[in-house]
Design a protein around this motif. Sequence first.
Motif, PDB file in Angstrom:
ATOM      1  N   VAL A  30      39.664  36.642  45.067  1.00 55.65           N
ATOM      2  CA  VAL A  30      39.416  37.712  44.101  1.00 55.65           C
ATOM      3  C   VAL A  30      38.495  37.156  43.017  1.00 55.65           C
ATOM      4  O   VAL A  30      38.832  36.196  42.338  1.00 55.65           O
ATOM      5  CB  VAL A  30      40.729  38.218  43.475  1.00 55.65           C
ATOM      6  CG1 VAL A  30      40.446  39.378  42.525  1.00 55.65           C
ATOM      7  CG2 VAL A  30      41.715  38.630  44.561  1.00 55.65           C
ATOM      8  N   VAL A  31      37.329  37.773  42.876  1.00 59.43           N
ATOM      9  CA  VAL A  31      36.306  37.290  41.965  1.00 59.43           C
ATOM     10  C   VAL A  31      36.192  38.231  40.775  1.00 59.43           C
ATOM     11  O   VAL A  31      36.008  39.438  40.942  1.00 59.43           O
ATOM     12  CB  VAL A  31      34.940  37.176  42.674  1.00 59.43           C
ATOM     13  CG1 VAL A  31      33.887  36.598  41.721  1.00 59.43           C
ATOM     14  CG2 VAL A  31      35.061  36.301  43.926  1.00 59.43           C
ATOM     15  N   GLY A  32      36.292  37.683  39.579  1.00 60.48           N
ATOM     16  CA  GLY A  32      36.123  38.475  38.368  1.00 60.48           C
ATOM     17  C   GLY A  32      34.675  38.479  37.941  1.00 60.48           C
ATOM     18  O   GLY A  32      34.057  37.413  37.791  1.00 60.48           O
ATOM     19  N   VAL A  33      34.114  39.663  37.768  1.00 57.49           N
ATOM     20  CA  VAL A  33      32.723  39.823  37.351  1.00 57.49           C
ATOM     21  C   VAL A  33      32.644  40.901  36.272  1.00 57.49           C
ATOM     22  O   VAL A  33      33.565  41.693  36.097  1.00 57.49           O
ATOM     23  CB  VAL A  33      31.806  40.209  38.540  1.00 57.49           C
ATOM     24  CG1 VAL A  33      31.747  39.088  39.566  1.00 57.49           C
ATOM     25  CG2 VAL A  33      32.279  41.502  39.189  1.00 57.49           C
ATOM     26  N   ARG A  80      42.630  35.085  30.356  1.00 60.08           N
ATOM     27  CA  ARG A  80      43.910  35.755  30.596  1.00 60.08           C
ATOM     28  C   ARG A  80      44.042  36.202  32.047  1.00 60.08           C
ATOM     29  O   ARG A  80      45.099  36.013  32.677  1.00 60.08           O
ATOM     30  CB  ARG A  80      44.056  36.956  29.661  1.00 60.08           C
ATOM     31  CG  ARG A  80      45.397  37.672  29.800  1.00 60.08           C
ATOM     32  CD  ARG A  80      45.637  38.659  28.677  1.00 60.08           C
ATOM     33  NE  ARG A  80      44.734  39.798  28.717  1.00 60.08           N
ATOM     34  CZ  ARG A  80      43.735  40.010  27.865  1.00 60.08           C
ATOM     35  NH1 ARG A  80      43.506  39.123  26.897  1.00 60.08           N
ATOM     36  NH2 ARG A  80      42.969  41.062  27.950  1.00 60.08           N
ATOM     37  N   LYS A  81      42.988  36.772  32.595  1.00 62.88           N
ATOM     38  CA  LYS A  81      43.072  37.250  33.974  1.00 62.88           C
ATOM     39  C   LYS A  81      43.135  36.098  34.968  1.00 62.88           C
ATOM     40  O   LYS A  81      43.785  36.214  36.015  1.00 62.88           O
ATOM     41  CB  LYS A  81      41.899  38.182  34.269  1.00 62.88           C
ATOM     42  CG  LYS A  81      42.057  39.522  33.561  1.00 62.88           C
ATOM     43  CD  LYS A  81      41.066  40.565  34.008  1.00 62.88           C
ATOM     44  CE  LYS A  81      41.398  41.903  33.350  1.00 62.88           C
ATOM     45  NZ  LYS A  81      40.434  42.966  33.742  1.00 62.88           N
ATOM     46  N   LEU A  82      42.501  34.971  34.652  1.00 60.47           N
ATOM     47  CA  LEU A  82      42.648  33.787  35.503  1.00 60.47           C
ATOM     48  C   LEU A  82      44.082  33.273  35.460  1.00 60.47           C
ATOM     49  O   LEU A  82      44.706  33.038  36.502  1.00 60.47           O
ATOM     50  CB  LEU A  82      41.694  32.681  35.042  1.00 60.47           C
ATOM     51  CG  LEU A  82      40.287  32.662  35.613  1.00 60.47           C
ATOM     52  CD1 LEU A  82      39.439  31.619  34.888  1.00 60.47           C
ATOM     53  CD2 LEU A  82      40.295  32.365  37.115  1.00 60.47           C
ATOM     54  N   ASN A  83      44.605  33.100  34.265  1.00 53.64           N
ATOM     55  CA  ASN A  83      45.933  32.499  34.116  1.00 53.64           C
ATOM     56  C   ASN A  83      47.050  33.406  34.627  1.00 53.64           C
ATOM     57  O   ASN A  83      48.116  32.914  35.006  1.00 53.64           O
ATOM     58  CB  ASN A  83      46.172  32.139  32.649  1.00 53.64           C
ATOM     59  CG  ASN A  83      45.302  30.984  32.183  1.00 53.64           C
ATOM     60  OD1 ASN A  83      44.941  30.114  32.982  1.00 53.64           O
ATOM     61  ND2 ASN A  83      44.933  30.979  30.914  1.00 53.64           N
ATOM     62  N   ARG A  84      46.820  34.704  34.660  1.00 52.61           N
ATOM     63  CA  ARG A  84      47.808  35.632  35.203  1.00 52.61           C
ATOM     64  C   ARG A  84      47.611  35.882  36.694  1.00 52.61           C
ATOM     65  O   ARG A  84      48.240  36.760  37.261  1.00 52.61           O
ATOM     66  CB  ARG A  84      47.728  36.961  34.433  1.00 52.61           C
ATOM     67  CG  ARG A  84      48.228  36.862  32.993  1.00 52.61           C
ATOM     68  CD  ARG A  84      48.170  38.217  32.296  1.00 52.61           C
ATOM     69  NE  ARG A  84      48.679  38.125  30.922  1.00 52.61           N
ATOM     70  CZ  ARG A  84      48.706  39.148  30.076  1.00 52.61           C
ATOM     71  NH1 ARG A  84      48.263  40.346  30.460  1.00 52.61           N
ATOM     72  NH2 ARG A  84      49.187  38.984  28.848  1.00 52.61           N
ATOM     73  N   HIS A  85      46.717  35.109  37.300  1.00 52.91           N
ATOM     74  CA  HIS A  85      46.463  35.187  38.738  1.00 52.91           C
ATOM     75  C   HIS A  85      45.954  36.570  39.160  1.00 52.91           C
ATOM     76  O   HIS A  85      46.149  36.985  40.299  1.00 52.91           O
ATOM     77  CB  HIS A  85      47.716  34.822  39.536  1.00 52.91           C
ATOM     78  CG  HIS A  85      48.104  33.378  39.400  1.00 52.91           C
ATOM     79  ND1 HIS A  85      48.041  32.473  40.434  1.00 52.91           N
ATOM     80  CD2 HIS A  85      48.537  32.675  38.329  1.00 52.91           C
ATOM     81  CE1 HIS A  85      48.439  31.284  40.002  1.00 52.91           C
ATOM     82  NE2 HIS A  85      48.745  31.381  38.730  1.00 52.91           N
ATOM     83  N   GLN A  86      45.281  37.252  38.243  1.00 52.85           N
ATOM     84  CA  GLN A  86      44.667  38.531  38.591  1.00 52.85           C
ATOM     85  C   GLN A  86      43.320  38.327  39.279  1.00 52.85           C
ATOM     86  O   GLN A  86      42.851  39.201  39.999  1.00 52.85           O
ATOM     87  CB  GLN A  86      44.509  39.396  37.337  1.00 52.85           C
ATOM     88  CG  GLN A  86      45.834  39.843  36.736  1.00 52.85           C
ATOM     89  CD  GLN A  86      45.658  40.582  35.426  1.00 52.85           C
ATOM     90  OE1 GLN A  86      45.105  40.059  34.460  1.00 52.85           O
ATOM     91  NE2 GLN A  86      46.141  41.803  35.391  1.00 52.85           N
TER      92      GLN A  86
END
Length: 261
Positions: A30-33, A80-86
């Motif tokens: 899952v990639v955050g962009v 936050r989204k990395l650390n919450r495994h989102q």
Amino acid sequence: MRAVLAVLVCVGLVGCSAARASVPGGDVVVVGVKADQPGLGFREGGVFRGFEVDVGTYIARHMGASRVEFREVRSDDRERKLNRHQVDLVLASYSITPDRAKLVTFGGPYYVAHQDVMVRRGETRIRGVRDLAGRRMCQASGSVSTERVVKGLSIPARLVPGSSYSDCVAKLRGGVVDAVSTGDLVLAGFAAEDLEIVNAPFTDERYGVGLRKGDVDECEAVNRALTTMYQDGTAGQLLRKWFGKSGIELVEEVPQFEGCS
């Protein structure tokens, strides 16, 4: 990295190929962009497109992912989204800084941009960063670019808050601010007939791949994928595809990596 229900996305990717490395814990990355930065990461018709989307797909595939999902992140919620495994990876004009490196592990950088200034076309009073003294400059939430101007260079710009760089550009168009300053790849995506980049770069912006703190094995896999991406010509093709008409100078050599820790 965890497996989640996802749809295979390989949007406009040059060099999308079978992966050989493995992704611990599953075959989905899952990639955050960003969703509002033309050229880098933007959502159009429900589909994410842009340089960082293509680079994220390339990396994920080379790490062993059979499926890739994209999720929106903002400058103020990446950690936050990395650390919450989102999300598993973040590619979102994420400049590597010492403070951020305390919170996440950075792969790359995958590109070294240069901070510049965007103004309304025809503006003659602002031709470089020093001309921002006393001018209204937009401060995008979560960004460190304005700190480099106001604190790093001690230039007394008048900061006007914005929720994102798309909001800052809207404020520039509307006359609420006099300038927007950040990496030239970000600015290039917003350049238009009524806006221009002054082409007077003054710092480096090392855009890194954000991972959860301590994900050293994944970081090293990211760096191997990036090395291959530059060596096989994919990086140059993607840079020209998204920014070839922008007028900024593009660098197609492998950046010097920060090292995984």
